[in-house]
Motif scaffolding. Structure first.
Motif, PDB file in Angstrom:
ATOM      1  N   GLU A   1      46.636   9.793  38.675  1.00  0.00           N
ATOM      2  CA  GLU A   1      46.050   8.455  38.584  1.00  0.00           C
ATOM      3  C   GLU A   1      45.856   7.860  39.977  1.00  0.00           C
ATOM      4  OE1 GLU A   1      48.606   6.196  36.071  1.00  0.00           O
ATOM      5  OE2 GLU A   1      48.006   7.244  34.237  1.00  0.00           O
TER       6      GLU A   1
ATOM      7  N   GLU B   1      42.842   9.462  41.524  1.00  0.00           N
ATOM      8  CA  GLU B   1      41.602   8.929  40.960  1.00  0.00           C
ATOM      9  C   GLU B   1      41.301   7.540  41.512  1.00  0.00           C
ATOM     10  OE1 GLU B   1      41.712  11.301  36.665  1.00  0.00           O
ATOM     11  OE2 GLU B   1      42.685   9.351  36.863  1.00  0.00           O
TER      12      GLU B   1
ATOM     13  N   ARG C   1      39.894  17.069  34.835  1.00  0.00           N
ATOM     14  CA  ARG C   1      39.885  15.768  35.500  1.00  0.00           C
ATOM     15  C   ARG C   1      39.152  15.845  36.840  1.00  0.00           C
ATOM     16  NH1 ARG C   1      45.596  12.740  34.057  1.00  0.00           N
ATOM     17  NH2 ARG C   1      44.654  11.054  35.281  1.00  0.00           N
TER      18      ARG C   1
END
Length: 219
Positions: free
Chosen positions: A71, A74, A130
């Motif tokens: 996370e 990202e 991802r």
């Protein structure tokens, strides 16, 4: 009493457990330096001089920590790149310079983290998925930047790919480039990416943003 018990006792004595950010920063540093296998609770506790049990105040388990790492990647890299493509610019050349700033020192994009995550993707289909989403999201942001300045969709797509794939090549090859060398190449990169040369005024602002002073004259 073993080492883990000693650390637990020390943590209880001081009452300091760290914080979510402290544990995550240590995990990211270990991940970048030594790879995924280094991101384990006890080694991180040792690195931080905290008790192992302190970890569980902030994360359910190692899997939760690894997800937090993704996370962060990202938000930092993909989020930072998107913000750069959307930053105010009067010309496409200024917009490309805004994007270039992301990848220089002081920019939000963390190249070493990107490289580490791409290495992780070779070990995990979920992480690979991802990474694929992130790549397409970043490309779409760069395409939209060219669209904003009137490029045809097909041309915007190719120019976006040229910008992004060159940068990923820099990261994947771990290119070490002196700032003066990189700055000297920037105008031609901008012209290659956009089809237009940046103005001297735009370059001056870009240099100032990075605290760079080009050498002038023969000295």
């Amino acid at each position: 009493m073993n080492d883990a018990d000693t650390q637990d006792a020390a943590g209880k004595a001081t009452g300091w457990r760290g914080s979510r950010e402290v544990w995550l920063a240590a995990a990211q540093e270990a991940f970048i330096e030594s790879g995924l296998d280094a991101v384990k609770i006890q080694p991180l506790a040792t690195r931080l001089e905290l008790s192992r049990t302190s970890f569980y105040w902030f994360f359910k388990d190692r899997a939760a920590l690894l997800d937090a790492l993704l996370e962060t990647w990202e938000q930092t890299n993909t989020g930072g790149l998107i913000a750069a493509t959307q930053a105010y610019a009067e010309t496409i050349t200024e917009a490309v310079l805004n994007l270039a700033s992301e990848f220089l020192e002081g920019g939000a994009f963390e190249a070493r983290l990107d490289l580490a995550v791409r290495g992780w993707a070779h070990q995990s289909d979920a992480v690979a998925a991802r990474v694929n989403v992130a790549d397409e999201t970043r490309l779409e942001a760069i395409r939209a930047m060219f669209d904003r300045f009137g490029y045809d969709p097909s041309e915007a797509d190719v120019r976006a790919r040229t910008v992004y794939l060159v940068q990923i090549g820099y990261i994947s090859m771990q290119v070490q480039e002196d700032l003066a060398v990189r700055m000297a190449r920037i105008p031609d990169y901008v012209k290659t990416f956009s089809g237009l040369a940046p103005s001297q005024r735009e370059l001056a602002r870009f240099h100032a943003r990075h605290g760079y002073r080009p050498k002038t004259g023969s000295g």
